[in-house]
Design a protein around this motif. Structure first.
Motif, mmCIF file in Angstrom:
data_model
loop_
_atom_site.group_PDB
_atom_site.id
_atom_site.type_symbol
_atom_site.label_atom_id
_atom_site.label_comp_id
_atom_site.label_asym_id
_atom_site.label_seq_id
_atom_site.Cartn_x
_atom_site.Cartn_y
_atom_site.Cartn_z
ATOM 1 N N ASP A 30 12.872 14.251 -14.154
ATOM 2 C CA ASP A 30 13.583 12.847 -13.170
ATOM 3 C C ASP A 30 12.411 11.529 -12.701
ATOM 4 O OD1 ASP A 30 16.221 13.837 -13.781
ATOM 5 O OD2 ASP A 30 16.371 15.076 -11.368
ATOM 6 N N ASP A 31 11.174 11.704 -12.624
ATOM 7 C CA ASP A 31 10.354 11.691 -11.786
ATOM 8 C C ASP A 31 9.798 10.904 -13.136
ATOM 9 O OD1 ASP A 31 9.981 13.231 -9.036
ATOM 10 O OD2 ASP A 31 9.162 14.599 -10.607
ATOM 11 N N ILE A 32 9.850 10.333 -14.264
ATOM 12 C CA ILE A 32 9.306 9.867 -15.617
ATOM 13 C C ILE A 32 10.329 8.927 -15.612
ATOM 14 C CG2 ILE A 32 9.048 9.380 -18.039
ATOM 15 C CD1 ILE A 32 8.197 13.032 -17.944
ATOM 16 N N ILE A 33 9.052 7.156 -15.461
ATOM 17 C CA ILE A 33 9.656 6.002 -16.310
ATOM 18 C C ILE A 33 9.491 5.864 -16.718
ATOM 19 C CG2 ILE A 33 10.304 3.675 -15.574
ATOM 20 C CD1 ILE A 33 8.917 4.669 -12.106
ATOM 21 N N SER A 34 10.484 5.036 -17.802
ATOM 22 C CA SER A 34 10.213 4.789 -19.148
ATOM 23 C C SER A 34 10.589 3.258 -19.654
ATOM 24 C CB SER A 34 11.286 5.243 -20.423
ATOM 25 O OG SER A 34 10.914 6.954 -20.058
ATOM 26 N N PHE A 35 9.754 2.596 -20.380
ATOM 27 C CA PHE A 35 10.432 1.704 -20.646
ATOM 28 C C PHE A 35 8.399 0.860 -21.579
ATOM 29 C CE2 PHE A 35 6.209 1.944 -17.591
ATOM 30 C CZ PHE A 35 5.044 1.027 -17.895
ATOM 31 N N LYS A 36 9.106 -0.645 -22.057
ATOM 32 C CA LYS A 36 8.241 -0.983 -23.309
ATOM 33 C C LYS A 36 7.294 -1.883 -22.749
ATOM 34 C CE LYS A 36 11.507 -0.389 -26.305
ATOM 35 N NZ LYS A 36 11.077 0.680 -27.981
ATOM 36 N N ASN A 37 5.328 -2.040 -23.073
ATOM 37 C CA ASN A 37 5.102 -2.787 -22.932
ATOM 38 C C ASN A 37 4.925 -3.923 -23.741
ATOM 39 O OD1 ASN A 37 3.336 -1.633 -25.323
ATOM 40 N ND2 ASN A 37 2.118 -0.412 -24.459
ATOM 41 N N LEU A 38 3.853 -4.666 -23.726
ATOM 42 C CA LEU A 38 3.576 -6.024 -24.550
ATOM 43 C C LEU A 38 3.353 -5.680 -25.688
ATOM 44 C CD1 LEU A 38 1.217 -7.355 -21.746
ATOM 45 C CD2 LEU A 38 3.795 -8.250 -21.572
ATOM 46 N N VAL A 43 6.415 3.453 -23.320
ATOM 47 C CA VAL A 43 5.971 3.841 -22.691
ATOM 48 C C VAL A 43 6.378 4.560 -21.571
ATOM 49 C CG1 VAL A 43 3.400 4.373 -20.743
ATOM 50 C CG2 VAL A 43 3.657 2.842 -23.143
ATOM 51 N N GLU A 44 6.192 5.779 -20.905
ATOM 52 C CA GLU A 44 6.354 6.757 -20.039
ATOM 53 C C GLU A 44 5.615 6.974 -18.920
ATOM 54 O OE1 GLU A 44 7.796 11.093 -21.790
ATOM 55 O OE2 GLU A 44 9.311 10.224 -22.283
ATOM 56 N N ALA A 45 5.734 7.212 -17.832
ATOM 57 C CA ALA A 45 4.956 6.894 -16.212
ATOM 58 C C ALA A 45 5.322 8.086 -15.849
ATOM 59 C CB ALA A 45 4.257 5.185 -16.310
ATOM 60 N N VAL A 46 4.366 8.232 -14.288
ATOM 61 C CA VAL A 46 4.687 8.285 -13.070
ATOM 62 C C VAL A 46 4.295 7.632 -11.466
ATOM 63 C CG1 VAL A 46 5.585 10.652 -13.723
ATOM 64 C CG2 VAL A 46 3.478 9.916 -12.333
ATOM 65 N N GLU A 47 5.092 7.007 -10.915
ATOM 66 C CA GLU A 47 5.155 5.875 -10.139
ATOM 67 C C GLU A 47 4.329 6.588 -8.944
ATOM 68 O OE1 GLU A 47 8.035 2.373 -9.617
ATOM 69 O OE2 GLU A 47 8.165 3.753 -7.474
ATOM 70 N N VAL A 48 2.728 5.655 -8.506
ATOM 71 C CA VAL A 48 2.658 6.073 -6.727
ATOM 72 C C VAL A 48 2.924 4.941 -6.367
ATOM 73 C CG1 VAL A 48 1.616 8.453 -7.370
ATOM 74 C CG2 VAL A 48 0.742 6.295 -7.630
ATOM 75 N N ARG A 49 3.224 4.235 -5.336
ATOM 76 C CA ARG A 49 2.272 3.251 -4.692
ATOM 77 C C ARG A 49 1.443 3.294 -3.201
ATOM 78 N NH1 ARG A 49 8.051 -0.395 -4.952
ATOM 79 N NH2 ARG A 49 9.105 0.656 -6.764
ATOM 80 N N THR A 50 1.358 2.032 -3.344
ATOM 81 C CA THR A 50 -0.314 2.087 -2.382
ATOM 82 C C THR A 50 0.584 0.855 -1.459
ATOM 83 O OG1 THR A 50 -1.797 0.013 -3.049
ATOM 84 C CG2 THR A 50 -2.138 2.364 -2.593
ATOM 85 N N GLU A 51 0.077 -0.143 -0.416
ATOM 86 C CA GLU A 51 0.866 -0.779 0.204
ATOM 87 C C GLU A 51 1.332 -2.057 -0.318
ATOM 88 O OE1 GLU A 51 -0.902 -1.388 3.953
ATOM 89 O OE2 GLU A 51 -0.739 0.555 4.991
ATOM 90 N N ASP A 52 0.105 -2.359 -1.375
ATOM 91 C CA ASP A 52 0.074 -3.871 -1.897
ATOM 92 C C ASP A 52 0.284 -3.518 -3.672
ATOM 93 O OD1 ASP A 52 -2.697 -2.315 -2.347
ATOM 94 O OD2 ASP A 52 -3.534 -4.541 -2.148
ATOM 95 N N CYS A 53 0.554 -2.510 -4.014
ATOM 96 C CA CYS A 53 0.476 -2.411 -5.662
ATOM 97 C C CYS A 53 1.243 -0.490 -6.060
ATOM 98 C CB CYS A 53 -0.664 -1.388 -6.156
ATOM 99 S SG CYS A 53 -1.397 -1.508 -7.854
#
Length: 96
Positions: A30-38, A43-53
């Motif tokens: 449920d934590d994995i995000i799938s998307f197409k790159n350029l 691509v499958e990835a997990v997301e982490v956030r900072t204040e600006d990124c």
């Protein structure tokens, strides 16, 4: 907000710390995000956030092992900061 795709090989201690903090017991399907790159590759990835990124860390078996073995007192990871900046559509639809 800037979005950055990061391969496990190029994780900095800061990003790895964020991953371990957000997913202390590891990440699930449920934590994995799938998307197409350029290159139109999925691509499958997990997301982490900072204040600006938003960091999208590519999922792999090695990532899971690295997170399990991470010790904040050790400085064994590359801090070169090399990342791949790309624009990802907010709604995950392909652009023409």
């Amino acid at each position: 907000m800037k979005r950055v795709i990061v391969d496990y090989k190029k994780l900095t201690n800061e990003i790895l710390s964020l991953l371990v903090e957000k997913y202390p017991d590891g990440y699930g399907d449920d934590d994995i995000i799938s998307f197409k790159n350029l290159k139109n590759e999925t691509v499958e990835a997990v997301e982490v956030r900072t204040e600006d990124c938003i960091y999208l860390v590519k999922v792999s078996t090695r990532l899971a092992n690295t997170m399990e073995n991470f010790d904040e007192d050790e400085d064994d990871f590359d801090n070169s900061g090399e990342t791949e900046n790309i624009d990802i559509p907010e709604d995950n639809e392909e652009e023409d």
